[in-house]
Design an enzyme around this catalytic site. Structure first.
Site, short mmCIF file in Angstrom:
data_model
loop_
_atom_site.label_atom_id
_atom_site.label_comp_id
_atom_site.label_asym_id
_atom_site.label_seq_id
_atom_site.Cartn_x
_atom_site.Cartn_y
_atom_site.Cartn_z
CG ASP A 1 -2.37 0.31 0.82
OD1 ASP A 1 -2.73 0.10 -0.35
OD2 ASP A 1 -3.14 0.77 1.69
CG ASP B 1 -10.13 -7.15 12.62
OD1 ASP B 1 -10.88 -6.26 13.05
OD2 ASP B 1 -9.04 -7.43 13.16
#
Length: 1186
Positions: free
Chosen positions: A456, A889
């Protein structure tokens, strides 16, 4: 052929990378565009400016006054010769022929006639693996052919930039034909090296003579040569990608009214099934017909293959219940303690302390909340279970020769492994490289594995580190397979303290290990030297650019003074071109938040046939009978542009989901953090046992426990978190399944797409739907809240297909991505090897290899990782990882459970994965702060468990409710920690007197708590010391990070103040001699203030209370003992925190003591001033220390 030519200089031949832009209304065609490409490669090779061909993207849409989305792209590589074929192009010719300012401008339209076809798939795949693809929003998708990826040489045939022999034909720089081992294929006895395209040209002329010795080739017929030469596949048909995708993503349905698929021998006839259903078996290109069996021509009658019916069925997994001698007393004690708490709170409310009502009131409120919080935490623990897998049965079902799988190839589904990294400074490339190596060496069918690395940060350092890891894998992976190495992380393996020669029987193990160890040491040196290497290389190329510009200035202005040359300092790759990602000196379009999308296939997909090594000299070890193939490895850096919300890790994961669906489309996805490596090479097989077992199609993910290395032996700050991973998660496994914890999780791809599990009914919380029932099914769905709707998958009949009408709205405008959805669903089904297996697939359906990669596939993957792709879609809302929380998550797992999916907790005998955890106090507090802030966001969002659907079980809902509520306990906890000090300062206590009733209640509550802890230790397998460390850090985190999380979360929700978090550092301390040096490093943070104040105030209060009692006329010993007891209870829990502040040699910053002392003294004086002793009007009263 239509040609428009504008010539400024004459060239005998031209070549270029080809970018074909086609829309649905445009007939298939190939467009070649040439425009000053040589100068572009030399100066700014990855400039994102649009060419004339993409001018259509500049036209505003009259409906919304916005530019339309970039069209789908097809990228090939071309050099047009007299025979109409395409060959590669070398960089040397490019620099020599096109170094001048003159340029050509060609627009060539060439219909895809049978004589004019794209290059063969395997040849094109070789180009793809040697090319760096870039692109994004309003920019050209470029395929940059790289001479080399790293400075060091590579020799594995799958590796990008692998060196090979060149074609000996004059004017052709193509690679000579080679087999899958990388050895040259020499069609003539004179050993004349020739590339595939030149070889086909020679056969097409009809002469068939070798260009070297002029002798006739033994095979002169093209068709016969293509048939005999196994490495030359048939050219794709005229339909281009559409035909290929139709074959790859075909839905196989039976159109025969009678289909009794038995051969004359009575066995199941797969050939007849393929012929009569027009179906294709294979990885990535088959869908089983509707129904669990085969139609026999009678309504409702099905036929099951006899080899499936007569074979004894064996399960892949087993449930292991907790012994009744442990779980029954545990449940009984929970009930007893709940009753005692209720009686105690009732007694406390009915017996107030009239002398200190304020003290009594605060304690009552805190105790009620603690009881409520304990119940939320305890109820989901009533049904813990253990599970076991049988890998022998898995091998027997999926990798053993039988009538349905005569070749014995693996019938297991594919797995795409995601590894995420963002900052090479905080996440060292060596750590990430070791994780990649452990994945490439995993014990799973090589052709079914694909590893995707998400960078990223778009850093060249990460890119080259991954390339170095792929190169070293050529040595490491075969070594692991040959000698059955565990663990398969080289750093961990070579640092093992146990005997490395135990159970090793091959005589050459010592020699092999010594050689690999030397190679790994050199690999580490290369990785550690990459930052300096990249910097020196960039400086050298930058200096060369400046000299070249100055030379041109002198030529143009010989007599005028030269101007100062200012050139942007770029970051250069090993092949001498600009890096399209983040530069060392950031400039526009080359920063962490502004760069093009990048995809590089580091290791191309392996062949489906076993490829054994040999004892050749260039290899270090003898690899005879050892499989040397490597799984596919892909580097991905999604496009980032200013003005777009990239959604941190969740956005990166969703980009990988889309890219992998197009390139490999594994039915399952395993996501790992860059510091979590595979410790058990068979971990994925263990997880696959659950997915492929009966009822496994209703499992959305298999969560593995997190295990950590490098933690101090005493585990001072409960970094191992064993109480949660071995206690809470096992208990949730007995309900609807464990929560998703961010790493070490094997997902079912179709569950990430937002579909309901198979064989589930539509539920709606509305009264209307419950009254109408099934007769008003569609009305019920229509009245379901939008967030609770989801597409069905599995329970559809012939007249009710999967609802894909909303696919563009949900998944975006990539047809390839949408077409891959039913394929992924089919591949993830369990085997239909028993009548009780619902929604299964036939054995042997996934034994055919996947399609080869081509440039159009990678170009499509570039488009789906662009920054604009998720606009006006459901990505991040209902599809993929869910956005809106720093703990994406937990939210993602909650959404799946809310749709009715189940999850499984897989605790393997040997740890499946291992990673690192911060052992430094400050890093640990910041980690807990991020988790707690995410929980606060969940509580105030639509993901609150109070709003869950009826598909979620009651105890599972309580568990998720506790996830969102636990940070708020910090408010009551910090008040309760000050109550003992307030009691000692005031001389009062939370009760009027320490009578027998209060002491009995206190004793029962304490004893039941200890008994529950002992029983929980028994069924969870943790140690009592680990349980105590968890209790200590619960108070440390509750009085520091959790309290800050509550305020930060409220600020973000109600004031819109965004919260920024830094990555947890994966590197250790600076002291290389001490493994736990980072444990003693003290980094000041404001989170330390509340615990320090609590410690100081309680210590001062104990001193004040003891002095006051000793020198008072009538000592109140009972009140003193009560206050001192609870103060010591607080201090005992905060002991690890105080020890951490001391550091190794008392190196605590002076500011810590100054601020803590000032605050404690101020609170003490303020209290004495507010409530002085009786009989005095002075501050502090008449009390004096002796």
């Amino acid at each position: 052929m239509f040609i428009t030519t504008q010539l400024l200089h004459t060239y005998n031949s031209f070549l270029s990378f080809v970018l074909t832009l086609s829309e649905a209304q445009t007939p298939p065609s190939f467009f070649l565009k040439w425009r000053g490409f040589g100068a572009e490669m030399a100066s700014k090779p990855f400039e994102t400016s649009r060419s004339d061909l993409s001018a259509v993207s500049d036209v505003l849409d009259p409906n919304n006054n916005k530019p339309p989305l970039p069209p789908q792209t097809r990228v090939t590589f071309a050099r047009r010769t007299s025979s109409g074929r395409y060959v590669s192009y070398s960089r040397d010719d490019l620099d020599s022929e096109l170094g001048s300012s003159d340029f050509l401008n060609y627009t060539v339209q060439m219909p895809p006639t049978p004589d004019n076809q794209p290059v063969a798939q395997k040849v094109e795949e070789q180009y793809v693996s040697n090319s760096l693809f870039t692109g994004g929003f309003n920019s050209i998708t470029r395929a940059h052919l790289m001479d080399k990826v790293i400075d060091s040489d590579v020799n594995h045939p799958q590796m990008a930039g692998v060196k090979g022999s060149s074609c000996a034909i004059n004017g052709c720089d193509g690679k000579a034909m080679c087999d899958e081992k990388g050895d040259d294929i020499l069609p003539c006895e004179c050993d004349f090296k020739i590339c595939r395209d030149c070889y086909i040209d020679v056969l097409k002329t009809g002469e068939g003579t070798c260009p070297g010795c002029k002798d006739q080739y033994k095979t002169t017929d093209l068709d016969e040569a293509m048939e005999n030469w196994r490495s030359l596949p048939q050219l794709p048909g005229p339909g281009g990608r559409s035909k290929k995708m139709e074959r790859r993503l075909s839905l196989v349905k039976s159109t025969k009214s009678s289909l009794l698929m038995k051969s004359q021998t009575g066995e199941f006839d797969h050939n007849r099934w393929l012929f009569e259903t027009k179906g294709t078996y294979g990885y990535g290109n088959a869908i089983w017909p509707d129904g669990s069996g085969f139609d026999n021509g009678k309504e409702g009658d099905t036929y099951e293959p006899p080899e499936l019916m007569n074979k004894p069925w064996r399960p892949l997994t087993r449930k292991l219940k907790i012994p009744a001698a442990v779980i029954s007393p545990y449940r009984l004690l929970v009930a007893v303690r709940m009753v005692v708490l209720a009686l105690f709170l009732t007694w406390r409310i009915g017996h107030p302390n009239t002398d200190a009502v304020w003290l009594w009131g605060m304690s009552i409120v805190c105790e009620i909340w603690f009881a409520f919080s304990w119940i939320l935490d305890q109820l989901p623990k009533l049904c813990p279970i253990n599970r076991a897998t049988d890998l022998n049965v898995l091998k027997e079902k999926f990798e053993t020769r039988d009538p349905s799988n005569p070749t014995g190839k693996s019938d297991l589904p594919g797995i795409d492994i995601f590894v995420s990294t963002a900052d090479p400074e905080k996440e060292p490339p060596l750590v990430t490289a070791n994780t990649i190596l452990s994945i490439l060496a995993a014990d799973y069918p090589v052709e079914k594995l694909a590893c995707y690395v998400s960078d990223d940060g778009g850093a060249l350092l990460t890119f080259e580190a991954m390339a170095e890891a792929a190169s070293f894998a050529n040595i490491w992976v075969p070594f692991c397979r040959k000698h059955n190495i565990e663990p398969r992380n080289p750093e961990s393996y070579f640092n093992l303290k146990k005997d490395p020669y135990k159970n090793k029987i091959l005589k050459d193990f010592v020699k092999d290990r010594r050689r690999v160890k030397r190679e790994y040491d050199e690999f580490k040196v290369r990785i550690n030297g990459l930052p300096d290497s990249i910097r020196r290389r960039s400086d050298a190329y930058h200096a060369r650019e400046e000299l070249q510009v100055m030379k041109e200035q002198r030529m143009r202005k010989e007599e005028e003074p030269l101007e100062v040359v200012k050139i942007k300092k770029a970051t250069w790759m090993a092949d001498g071109t600009h890096w399209p990602g983040t530069w060392l000196n950031p400039t526009p379009e080359h920063t962490k938040g502004d760069h093009a999308g990048i995809i590089q296939v580091m290791l191309k997909p392996p062949s489906d046939e076993l490829l054994c090594g040999d004892g050749e000299e260039y290899r270090l070890n003898d690899l005879t009978n050892v499989d040397i193939r490597l799984p596919m490895l892909v580097y991905v850096s999604r496009e980032k542009r200013p003005g777009y919300d990239h959604n941190k890790k969740a956005g990166a994961m969703n980009a990988l989901v889309r890219a992998s669906a197009i390139m490999s489309n594994g039915a399952f996805i395993l996501n790992l953090d860059c510091d979590h490596y595979i410790y058990n090479s068979q971990a994925m097989r263990e997880g696959m046992c659950f997915m492929m077992d009966r009822g496994g199609d209703r499992i959305c993910y298999v969560q593995f426990p997190q295990r950590f290395e490098g933690i101090d032996p005493s585990d001072r700050y409960a970094n191992r978190n064993t109480v949660f991973f071995d206690g809470n998660m096992r208990a949730l496994d007995g309900l609807q399944g464990p929560v998703y914890v961010g790493t070490g999780c094997l997902f079912r791809r179709i569950a990430l797409y937002g579909f309901d599990p198979p064989r589930t009914k539509e539920h709606s919380p509305s009264f209307f739907s419950s009254c109408c029932g099934r007769r008003r099914k569609h009305s019920s769905v229509a009245h379901t809240p939008e967030e609770n709707k989801s597409l069905r998958m599995g329970d559809y009949s012939d007249d009710e297909e999967m609802n894909l009408s909303l696919d563009p709205k949900m998944f975006g405008n990539s047809n390839v991505l949408i077409d891959s959805i039913p394929v992924a669903e089919y591949q993830g089904r369990p085997l239909a090897d028993h009548p009780s297996v619902k929604n299964g697939r036939p054995p042997g359906a996934l034994t055919i290899p996947r399609d080869l990669l081509d440039a159009s596939t990678v170009a499509e993957a570039i488009s789906v990782i662009s920054c604009w792709y998720e606009d006006k879609t459901e990505w991040g809302q209902r599809v993929g990882w869910i956005y809106g929380s720093v703990t994406e998550d937990v939210v993602t797992g909650y959404r799946m459970h809310n749709r009715g999916w189940k999850s499984v907790y897989c605790v393997t005998k040997r740890d499946a994965f291992r990673g690192t955890a911060p052992i430094n106090l400050t890093d640990r507090l910041h980690q807990v702060l991020r988790w707690a802030t995410g929980s606060v966001e969940i509580f105030f969002s639509r993901n609150n468990a109070l709003l869950a659907t009826s598909k979620m079980k009651a105890l599972q809902r309580i568990a998720y409710l506790n996830v969102g509520i636990y940070p708020f306990t910090s408010i009551f906890l910090i008040v309760y920690c000050f109550l003992p000090a307030l009691s000692l300062f005031s001389g009062q206590f939370i009760v009027q007197t320490l009578n027998v009733t209060f002491l009995v209640y206190l004793l029962i509550i304490t004893v039941t708590l200890c008994a529950l802890a002992v029983l929980e230790v028994k069924w969870s397998g943790i140690e009592l010391e680990e349980w105590w460390r968890n209790e200590q850090f619960w108070l440390i985190g509750g009085t520091s990070a959790h309290l800050a999380a509550v305020f930060q979360g409220l600020l973000k929700i109600f004031a819109g103040v965004e919260i920024s978090f830094t990555l947890t550092s994966k590197s250790g301390g600076d002291d290389e001699e001490d493994e736990f040096a980072d444990l003693y490093v003290v980094k000041w943070t404001s989170l330390m203030i509340p615990p320090i104040v609590i410690i100081m105030v309680n210590l001062i209060a104990i001193a004040v209370g003891i002095s006051r009692t000793i020198y008072s006329v009538i000592p109140q010993w009972s009140r003193l003992l009560g206050g001192v007891f609870f103060s010591f209870w607080v201090l005992a829990h905060l002991y690890p925190f105080a020890k951490g502040l001391m550091g190794r040699q008392g190196r605590t910053p002076t500011i810590v003591y100054v601020w803590s002392g000032l605050i404690a003294i101020t609170i003490s004086l303020l209290w004495v001033a507010i409530n002085p002793p009786a009989g005095t009007n002075q501050i502090g009263g008449s009390f004096q220390f002796p």
